[in-house]
Design an enzyme around this catalytic site. Sequence first.
Site, PDB file in Angstrom:
ATOM      1  CB  SER A  77      -8.120  74.346  38.136  1.00 36.39           C
ATOM      2  OG  SER A  77      -9.253  74.617  37.319  1.00 36.39           O
ATOM      3  CG  ASP A  78     -11.926  75.704  43.629  1.00 34.65           C
ATOM      4  OD1 ASP A  78     -13.032  75.619  43.053  1.00 34.65           O
ATOM      5  OD2 ASP A  78     -11.821  75.857  44.855  1.00 34.65           O
ATOM      6  CB  CYS A  79     -14.740  76.980  39.429  1.00 33.62           C
ATOM      7  SG  CYS A  79     -15.412  75.303  39.352  1.00 33.62           S
TER       8      CYS A  79
END
Length: 756
Positions: free
Chosen positions: A284-286
Amino acid sequence: MNFISFRIIILAFLVISIFSCESKQEAKTTTSKNTEQQADGILPFRDMQLSTDKRINDLISRLSLEEKIKQMMNNTPGVERLKIPAYDYWNEALHGVGRASAATVFPQAIGIGATFDTDLAYRVAEAISSEARALYNATSEKGYYNRYNGLTFWTPNINIFRDPRWGRGQETYGEDPYLTSILGTSFVKGLQGDNDAYLKTAACAKHFAVHSGPEQVRHEFNAEVSQKDLWETYLPAFEVLVDHKVEAVMCAYNSTNGEPCCINEYLITDVLRNKWNFKGHVLSDCWAILDLYVPKGKGGHGAASSQAEAAALAVKRGVSLNCGDSYEALEEAVAKGLITEKEIEQQLVVLLKTRFKLGLFDPRGNNPYDTLSMRIVNSKKHRALAKEAAHKSIVLLKNNGILPLKKNLSKYFVTGPNATSIEILLGNYYGVNSNLVTILEGISASIDNSSQLQYRLGAMLNQKSLNPINYATGNAGNSDVTIVVLGLSSTLQGEEGDSIDSDTAGDRLDYGLPANQIKYLEDLRKAADEDAEDKKPIVAVVTGGSPVDLTRVQELADAVLFVWYPGEEGGTAVADILFGEVSPSGRLPITFPKSLEQLPPYEDYSMVGRTYKYMNADPMYPFGFGLSYSTFTYSEAKANATTIAKGDNASIEVTVTNTGSVKADEVVQMYISDLEASVRVPNFQLITTKRITLAPGKSKTLDLKVKPQDFELVTEEGTRITESGTFKIYIGGSSPMKRSEELGASKMAELEIIVN
């Protein structure tokens, strides 16, 4: 029972007893041996003779549910009883090892895009991965396992720079899917290495998918896109990188067609896993999983009712690694029956394969990269490569003959907000070191010692007042040349939260240079022209990571250089171009419109009217454009056949000649246009590019291939087909946009091919 039978029974009992004792003793010995192996740390998951799958399964079998979950978050803790150190997956290498120890700083990714040079992109990435391994070897030996010390790099960003307002567009290779694909592939190969047993580092293709702003609403934004645009523009680079074994793919913050990217079943399951057969891990993106359970209207997608539900849903959809802390709720999700421990293990298996491929569970000395030392970090060789990359990235947009400059003029005046700026060397996602060469330093080191050099800042980067008291402009009237360094920096454009002087989260919604910079240039021009008989020249050096409105700069300056964010040797490279040590050869990897009025709304993800492929208006500067200190001509193009069958290649021969007086690079570009398509298709599209070096008067004959897939079109349903018809081929030093030739690009060679 007779006596003989009794003896037989007694004898059998004794035999069984003996074998039982021996078995117990053997079992005791085996248990003792296993205990001894565990005490020595020789467990099956560390046994290099076993298959990776067996090693991973053994490791997982030894972990508690809590430990398994923690191994699926970016900052994984160590497991002391198994002698496994902590590891943080989060690391950056966009244009050099970022946010860690001192390292080589190469030009920003958009600058690498401007080189059109796949070999250079590979060599840059190879240098980065060598430095990364050296840094990892040094830090892990000291027991440092901090963020940005790992070997998993969340690079490259292969999103399409569809709109110049996007502040993060500087992280990409530009607006063209083909150019993005070939440069991204080279970068991945350089990062991951060519060893059969080990990854050098692990690369990651991001952000999957259909992601390019707006920054302010990215956590809740829904990008609506047609199947045609999806498969014609937004997905091709991802597919190519998956084909070339990129290790990881990062899902984006936004939704695509109504479903958040990190739980998007169509993108992750149907396309990435099933259609493309991707075997690496998805991350996932952060804090993107957080967005899943933040309600709509409050900054999130509202796709889940709780953290536990969001975490379970992401794992079920195939996201193995959570950048953030949402996966802490997976234990609760198991307890509530939202997910099973087996489902968690399935994604952990995928994720752990990356660490095993990196050799992180093998004894030091088995990995061929274990010997790389800190001596190579920012070495002379790597600094030279950074300078070469900067040379090849700089784009000459205008030259009325003033460039190249002589080194022994009486007086030089260097001015402007970015002349001494380190920020403009770096861009975003950068590293640092002790020798970052500013543009003023580069010019100062290049000119004759007897020449006078004056420097005044003259203007702030983004000053609100347009009429400050300024004693600097007078130097433009009494200097042989004024070099004014204007433009943007990462304080004005970049990622949400990083651009501290931006009112729009790093996006560039106004498109122009700050008004105070234009006012300063106007004042310089007035001072330089005060003596009508002895007007003084002005050279504008412009920094930035995106297109910007340079209409007034083009009018006021005698020469214009666009230098992007050129890295640690940026000042040296700019000076080398200014003084003719190197002929400029960069090409624009993105179209510069005259104004935002030429573009659709920013939030509109349709490609109609966007990029050189679909834009019908005349831009300020076209895709692929860039001038040289030399001139080049292209002979008449000749094809091996003017009529071919579907599925066949076409070979095209063209001769390029340096008709100027200096040695220079030419970036040969070949485009194709489908003249009889049954559906909407690009005006033309790049299909091949090749950088060549020619001495004055020399020629090179090129044999360029048009491949079967180059003749394909994408239907409204998103499928690729080849139709019979006539195709036009263009070969030259820029795109076929009418504006290219108006600005001085070489005349293109053209021919037609019929496909039956």
